[in-house]
Write an enzyme that holds these catalytic residues in place. Structure first.
Site, mmCIF file in Angstrom:
data_model
loop_
_atom_site.group_PDB
_atom_site.id
_atom_site.type_symbol
_atom_site.label_atom_id
_atom_site.label_comp_id
_atom_site.label_asym_id
_atom_site.label_seq_id
_atom_site.Cartn_x
_atom_site.Cartn_y
_atom_site.Cartn_z
ATOM 1 N N HIS A 44 0.875 -1.173 0.031
ATOM 2 C CA HIS A 44 0.180 0.003 -0.083
ATOM 3 C C HIS A 44 0.767 1.208 0.180
ATOM 4 C CE1 HIS A 44 -3.566 -2.307 1.807
ATOM 5 N NE2 HIS A 44 -3.409 -2.498 0.396
ATOM 6 N N SER A 52 -3.410 -9.396 10.826
ATOM 7 C CA SER A 52 -4.332 -9.061 9.769
ATOM 8 C C SER A 52 -5.648 -9.694 9.768
ATOM 9 C CB SER A 52 -3.768 -9.031 8.271
ATOM 10 O OG SER A 52 -4.845 -8.750 7.102
ATOM 11 N N GLY A 62 -8.663 -12.229 17.075
ATOM 12 C CA GLY A 62 -10.133 -12.108 16.257
ATOM 13 C C GLY A 62 -10.170 -12.943 15.005
ATOM 14 N N ASN A 84 -3.322 -13.998 15.191
ATOM 15 C CA ASN A 84 -4.095 -12.635 14.875
ATOM 16 C C ASN A 84 -5.052 -12.742 16.077
ATOM 17 O OD1 ASN A 84 -4.944 -10.121 13.448
ATOM 18 N ND2 ASN A 84 -6.846 -11.344 13.075
ATOM 19 N N CYS A 114 3.588 14.254 -6.284
ATOM 20 C CA CYS A 114 2.804 15.112 -7.206
ATOM 21 C C CYS A 114 2.007 14.121 -8.049
ATOM 22 C CB CYS A 114 3.758 15.985 -7.832
ATOM 23 S SG CYS A 114 2.831 17.211 -9.013
#
Length: 313
Positions: free
Chosen positions: A125, A241, A268, A266, A133
């Protein structure tokens, strides 16, 4: 994923205490690109939130993964290819050795893996510490841009920082910093008078963090690198994640379909569990302590015991 960096004080979106649970909504790519007001709003909030985001320190989990890479436990080697490079990096392939290594693929834009000592990292990402720019592609260090931005908006900052300091709800909630590198400001904040410096090279374009905002797509060259690394691997470790975002989940699904073992650390449920992917091991435990303990156990093995003096903490 973002769950690794929460122990460094950087909030996530989907965790039990994440930004979604307190009503925060991420900046949307199309809104940022099309609305000058949305850009002013983002950069106004960023002038307050970026410093804390930028000074966050790696935690035990980051150091443990860096140590595993040094041990040779994490990482694959693969043939380098032209399609692994974007248009602005094509010339780099000319100087390639013909081989490429990759140990960590991260959704995070905080660069804490590199600061912990990891070498072969791909930030799918992008990197929050760089701005680009949107007209000519010129890249600038984000701290340099913030220096110009804050100098241009001294009056605005002098007016709005006291509002933040006097907002007891903000201080109580401890939610000033957000995962995008900006901050939650008082509803009284007025962004119309934020002035955004234009690009010093083309004198036309506006700057955006060199990251993939929600609604944007991961560059195809990064996808190609990860796909090849998956094919070369003998196992995948998912850390922190929920895999809710397609840009990460697609690769775990591909590994499962190829019969490549997947281990998930993780807190959850993850999308992989919800969709019943096969060949998974799920561990639900605190990330930093668990990975740190893994390194200790690995060091007890005779074949890697001699690397202990080179590890970081």
């Amino acid at each position: 994923g973002a769950g690794l960096s929460t122990e460094s004080g950087i909030p996530d979106y989907r965790g039990s205490k994440g930004s979604y649970h307190v009503g925060h909504k991420p900046i949307i790519h199309q809104m940022f690109m099309e609305s000058e007001y949305q850009r002013k709003r983002y950069w106004g909030r960023s002038m307050v939130g970026w410093s804390k985001f930028d000074t966050a320190e790696p935690n035990k989990g980051h150091y443990a993964l860096a140590n595993m890479e040094r041990m040779g436990i994490l990482g694959v080697k693969m043939e380098d290819r032209p399609d692994f490079y974007g248009e602005l990096e094509r010339d780099e392939f000319l100087f390639s050795s013909g081989q490429r290594q990759l140990a960590i693929v991260t959704q995070n834009v905080d660069s804490l893996h590199q600061r912990a000592g990891s070498k072969e990292v791909l930030q799918i990402h992008g990197a929050g510490k760089v701005v680009r720019c949107m007209d000519c592609g010129y890249r600038m260090d984000r701290n340099e841009y913030h220096h110009i931005l804050e100098a241009t908006n001294r009056d605005w900052l002098e007016e709005h920082v006291p509002l933040l300091q006097n907002d007891s709800h903000q201080k109580e909630a401890e939610t000033q910093m957000r995962p995008d590198g900006d901050a939650q400001l008082s509803q009284q904040a007025d962004y119309h008078h934020v002035h955004l410096p234009c690009c010093p090279r083309c004198q036309v374009g506006f700057f955006k963090p060199d990251v993939v905002f929600f609604g944007d797509t991961v560059p195809k060259e990064r996808v190609a690198v990860v796909q090849q690394a998956i094919e070369e691997s003998d196992g995948i470790l998912v850390v922190g994640s929920s895999l809710a975002v397609h840009s990460a989940y697609r690769h775990i699904r591909a590994a499962s379909q190829r019969g490549i073992p997947v281990a998930i650390l993780n807190v959850g449920e993850t999308r992989a569990e919800a969709e019943g992917l096969e060949g998974m091991l799920k561990i639900e435990a605190p990330i930093g302590d668990t990975l740190d303990r893994c390194v200790e156990k690995i060091l007890e093995m005779d074949d890697v015991g001699n690397v202990g003096s080179n590890l970081s903490r």
